[in-house]
Design an enzyme around this catalytic site. Structure first.
Site, PDB file in Angstrom:
ATOM      1  N   SER A  63      68.103  46.726  10.704  1.00 19.14           N
ATOM      2  CA  SER A  63      68.166  47.075  12.124  1.00 19.14           C
ATOM      3  C   SER A  63      67.878  48.569  12.347  1.00 19.14           C
ATOM      4  O   SER A  63      67.994  49.382  11.418  1.00 19.14           O
ATOM      5  CB  SER A  63      69.561  46.749  12.649  1.00 19.14           C
ATOM      6  N   GLY A 103      68.643  51.984  10.071  1.00 18.44           N
ATOM      7  CA  GLY A 103      67.552  52.870   9.656  1.00 18.44           C
ATOM      8  C   GLY A 103      67.830  54.319  10.015  1.00 18.44           C
ATOM      9  O   GLY A 103      67.511  55.239   9.244  1.00 18.44           O
ATOM     10  N   GLU A 126      61.581  49.979   7.496  1.00 19.68           N
ATOM     11  CA  GLU A 126      61.009  48.761   8.110  1.00 19.68           C
ATOM     12  C   GLU A 126      62.097  48.185   9.002  1.00 19.68           C
ATOM     13  O   GLU A 126      62.944  47.430   8.550  1.00 19.68           O
ATOM     14  CB  GLU A 126      60.632  47.754   7.015  1.00 19.68           C
ATOM     15  N   CYS A 166      61.538  39.755  11.942  1.00 18.40           N
ATOM     16  CA  CYS A 166      61.289  41.059  12.570  1.00 18.40           C
ATOM     17  C   CYS A 166      60.064  40.970  13.470  1.00 18.40           C
ATOM     18  O   CYS A 166      59.940  41.707  14.443  1.00 18.40           O
ATOM     19  CB  CYS A 166      61.103  42.132  11.513  1.00 18.40           C
TER      20      CYS A 166
HETATM   21  P1  NAD Z   1      71.251  45.165   9.064  1.00 20.06           P
HETATM   22  O1  NAD Z   1      70.733  46.454   9.552  1.00 20.06           O
HETATM   23  O2  NAD Z   1      72.552  44.685   9.571  1.00 20.06           O
HETATM   24  O3  NAD Z   1      71.376  45.188   7.450  1.00 20.06           O
HETATM   25  C1  NAD Z   1      70.257  45.432   6.623  1.00 20.06           C
HETATM   26  C2  NAD Z   1      70.717  46.026   5.313  1.00 20.06           C
HETATM   27  O4  NAD Z   1      71.180  47.368   5.540  1.00 20.06           O
HETATM   28  C3  NAD Z   1      71.880  45.295   4.651  1.00 20.06           C
HETATM   29  O5  NAD Z   1      71.646  45.230   3.265  1.00 20.06           O
HETATM   30  C4  NAD Z   1      73.080  46.192   4.960  1.00 20.06           C
HETATM   31  O6  NAD Z   1      74.133  46.086   4.041  1.00 20.06           O
HETATM   32  C5  NAD Z   1      72.439  47.555   4.893  1.00 20.06           C
HETATM   33  N1  NAD Z   1      73.128  48.624   5.630  1.00 20.06           N
HETATM   34  C6  NAD Z   1      73.795  48.536   6.795  1.00 20.06           C
HETATM   35  N2  NAD Z   1      74.245  49.758   7.174  1.00 20.06           N
HETATM   36  C7  NAD Z   1      73.839  50.634   6.232  1.00 20.06           C
HETATM   37  C8  NAD Z   1      73.987  52.047   6.050  1.00 20.06           C
HETATM   38  N3  NAD Z   1      74.649  52.802   6.927  1.00 20.06           N
HETATM   39  N4  NAD Z   1      73.426  52.623   4.962  1.00 20.06           N
HETATM   40  C9  NAD Z   1      72.731  51.894   4.065  1.00 20.06           C
HETATM   41  N5  NAD Z   1      72.580  50.541   4.179  1.00 20.06           N
HETATM   42  C10 NAD Z   1      73.123  49.919   5.244  1.00 20.06           C
HETATM   43  O7  NAD Z   1      70.104  44.064   9.360  1.00 20.06           O
HETATM   44  P2  NAD Z   1      70.157  42.476   9.244  1.00 20.06           P
HETATM   45  O8  NAD Z   1      71.009  41.912  10.317  1.00 20.06           O
HETATM   46  O9  NAD Z   1      70.409  42.066   7.837  1.00 20.06           O
HETATM   47  O10 NAD Z   1      68.613  42.114   9.541  1.00 20.06           O
HETATM   48  C11 NAD Z   1      68.069  42.009  10.822  1.00 20.06           C
HETATM   49  C12 NAD Z   1      67.326  43.260  11.226  1.00 20.06           C
HETATM   50  O11 NAD Z   1      66.363  43.607  10.229  1.00 20.06           O
HETATM   51  C13 NAD Z   1      66.513  43.068  12.505  1.00 20.06           C
HETATM   52  O12 NAD Z   1      66.612  44.212  13.281  1.00 20.06           O
HETATM   53  C14 NAD Z   1      65.086  42.868  11.992  1.00 20.06           C
HETATM   54  O13 NAD Z   1      64.083  43.177  12.932  1.00 20.06           O
HETATM   55  C15 NAD Z   1      65.077  43.810  10.837  1.00 20.06           C
HETATM   56  N6  NAD Z   1      64.025  43.471   9.877  1.00 20.06           N
HETATM   57  C16 NAD Z   1      62.921  44.272   9.849  1.00 20.06           C
HETATM   58  C17 NAD Z   1      61.877  43.956   8.990  1.00 20.06           C
HETATM   59  C18 NAD Z   1      60.632  44.789   8.953  1.00 20.06           C
HETATM   60  O14 NAD Z   1      59.856  44.634   8.013  1.00 20.06           O
HETATM   61  N7  NAD Z   1      60.376  45.651   9.921  1.00 20.06           N
HETATM   62  C19 NAD Z   1      61.977  42.839   8.142  1.00 20.06           C
HETATM   63  C20 NAD Z   1      63.139  42.063   8.196  1.00 20.06           C
HETATM   64  C21 NAD Z   1      64.157  42.391   9.080  1.00 20.06           C
END
Ligand code: NAD
Length: 514
Positions: free
Chosen positions: A247, A251, A268, A302
């Protein structure tokens, strides 16, 4: 069935064959020393596994192992590293169905899409094998006599991959296969919602390593943990590159942590993808692309289509046809071959979808169809929904956000320049599409004044990218590029070399000194 699958996957610690490992890589298979993580299947909400997460000390040791392994892997010739990826890719070919079943169990995708995800892993392996003989730099003419300039690309170091739940294998593979042929080591922190998929992939890495005794055991490792493990990895200055998929708020945190130590991040992040359907579009083609892009993976890609910007002359007709198609969508068990829409990942995703629908209605949106929960007697704790279509004003705040669920906002336009302006007026910039048979509209959409996204398509939908192109997006999507084209350069460091083969020391820019 679950126990049988877990046994086949062989993801237990060396010490105890009923304890799932949290730190895995080569000859390391350790129980986590951190808190407990409960993994549920979105199919029916049932618990699938309990894992103790990796502790801080264990993550630290994994980084140390990756740093030491890097010293070894960087000197092994790249085509040999490619051989390793070939063997690994063949294991994914052999186990395709079993791995796809695991994706469906843990992340809830319909089996067809899970098979597609494993195929994506296989495809990127093939790509990386070829790439292992193509890691090339430029030669550049020098302004000085008897001098030559060139660029070389060298391995970068240990790379961290943080991944989201919705592509529990492919995102890792996009990064890891390239990183390995580039001569890096990898530490993977998978989503806490899909750790089993990660451990299953790691098993195949370990199996492949058996054929390459000269390779370091810690070539690639998995550490199971929540956001705090991701934070620890992002802060650590032994890691030159953190590739994070997830998310936008995640990021932003990763980017801050990595940039505070002047490391590199490859981001990403979320999308808010749109399709323009012009008055000249072939509606039957558009309809099929819209439905796959908007409801595939239950709206949890995504690249999911979230905004449909339709010419006013055809908007009523298209909305009516979409409504009929949506009302006939087979929703249910993702293992059933007839199902096209499986469950949302969890209750939180369902609640976010309901809040967005309420907000859209408050903003004057008109619910055309869907949005409600579908309850199955044998899956009461699974969150199944009927995908929604809401007609709304393009200025509504809710249409500018990414709600990770199947909601499609229908927006009308009058003139083409308005359609492009509406298209670009959101903070995200991942994927985009236009359906038109007008050459000028198509070219304008792809031109500098058209779509501002990283992916821009003509007469196909927003989702389902191929691995050969660079994948990623602009603005809040984070600017990263992964997978094909020259994305491999992210995983290497560039040196510019100037070589003097003359008998003098002429200075550049004509400077005389002494
Ligand atoms: P999320 O952001 O909740 O989690 C993603 C990952 O980040 C997990 O492994 C989580 O443990 C880790 N994380 C969370 N907070 C963190 C921090 N502060 N520091 C380091 N790591 C941390 O996302 P989600 O719910 O698993 O996935 C959905 C999101 O991902 C949507 O927004 C989607 O659009 C995006 N996504 C983007 C792409 C792309 O290629 N652009 C691909 C797949 C998913």
């Amino acid at each position: 069935m679950i126990n049988q699958l877990l046994n086949q996957l062989d993801i237990y610690t060396h010490a105890n064959q009923s304890e799932i490992a949290a730190v895995m890589g080569g000859n390391t298979r350790l129980k986590g020393e951190g808190e407990k993580l409960q993994v549920y299947s979105p199919i029916d909400g049932s618990p699938v596994a309990t894992i103790n997460m990796a502790s801080k000390a264990q993550v630290d040791q994994a980084i140390q192992r990756a740093s030491e392994a890097f010293i070894k892997i960087r000197t092994i010739p790249a085509p040999k590293r490619g051989d390793f990826v070939r063997v690994l890719g063949n294991l994914f070919r052999e186990r395709k169905l079993q791995l796809a079943e695991l994706i469906t169990l843990e992340c809830g995708k319909i089996l067809q899409e899970s098979l597609g995800e494993v195929q994506e892993v296989i495809d990127i392996c093939d790509f990386a094998v070829g790439l292992s003989r193509q890691l090339h730099g430029l030669t550049i003419v020098s302004e000085r006599p008897n001098h030559r300039m060139m660029e070389q690309w060298h391995p970068l170091g240990p790379v961290v991959v943080i991944s989201a739940f919705n592509f529990p294998m492919a995102v890792w593979a996009w990064n890891t296969m390239l990183a390995i042929v580039c001569g890096d080591t990898v530490i993977w922190k998978p989503s806490e919602k899909t750790p089993l998929c990660a451990l299953a992939c790691q098993r195949l890495i370990d199996e492949s390593l058996n054929h390459f005794p000269e390779f370091p055991c810690a070539l690639s490792q998995v550490v199971v943990g929540d956001y705090s493990v991701g934070e620890q990895l992002s802060r650590d200055s032994r890691i030159p590159l953190v590739s994070a998929t997830g998310s936008v708020p995640m990021g932003i945190k990763v980017a801050k942590a990595v940039s505070a130590r002047l490391g590199r991040s490859l981001l990403e992040l979320g999308g808010n993808n749109a399709m323009i359907v012009s008055a000249s579009a072939e509606i039957e083609l558009a309809l099929r692309a819209i439905v796959f892009s908007a409801v595939g993976t239950c709206g949890q890609r995504c690249t999911t289509l979230r905004r449909l910007i339709v010419h006013e002359r055809i908007a009523d007709d298209l909305a009516a046809r979409l409504k009929v198609t949506y009302e006939g969508l087979p929703i249910g068990d993702p293992n059933n071959p007839a199902t096209l829409v499986g469950p949302l990942i969890d209750r939180q995703a369902f609640n976010l979808m309901q809040s967005a629908i309420t907000e859209a209605k408050q903003a004057g949106g008109r619910l055309i169809c869907g949005g409600e929960r579908v309850i199955f007697a044998d899956k009461e704790n699974g969150f199944y929904v009927r995908p929604a279509i809401i007609e709304i004003d393009s200025l509504a705040d809710v249409a500018k956000q990414e709600t990770f669920a199947p909601i499609l906002y229908l927006i009308r336009y009058h003139v083409f320049s308005d359609a492009i302006a509406i298209h670009n007026a959101v903070p995200q910039g991942l994927s985009s599409a236009i359906f038109t048979t007008d050459l000028r509209e198509a070219e304008l959409f792809l031109s500098v004044t058209g779509s501002d996204c990283g992916l821009a398509n003509v007469n196909i939908g927003t989702s389902g990218a191929e691995i050969g192109g660079a994948f990623g997006g602009e603005k809040e999507t984070g600017g990263g590029r992964e997978s094909g084209s020259d994305a491999w350069k992210n995983y290497m460091r560039r040196t510019t070399n100037t070589i003097n083969f003359g008998n003098d020391i002429p200075l550049a820019q004509g400077i005389t000194f002494g």
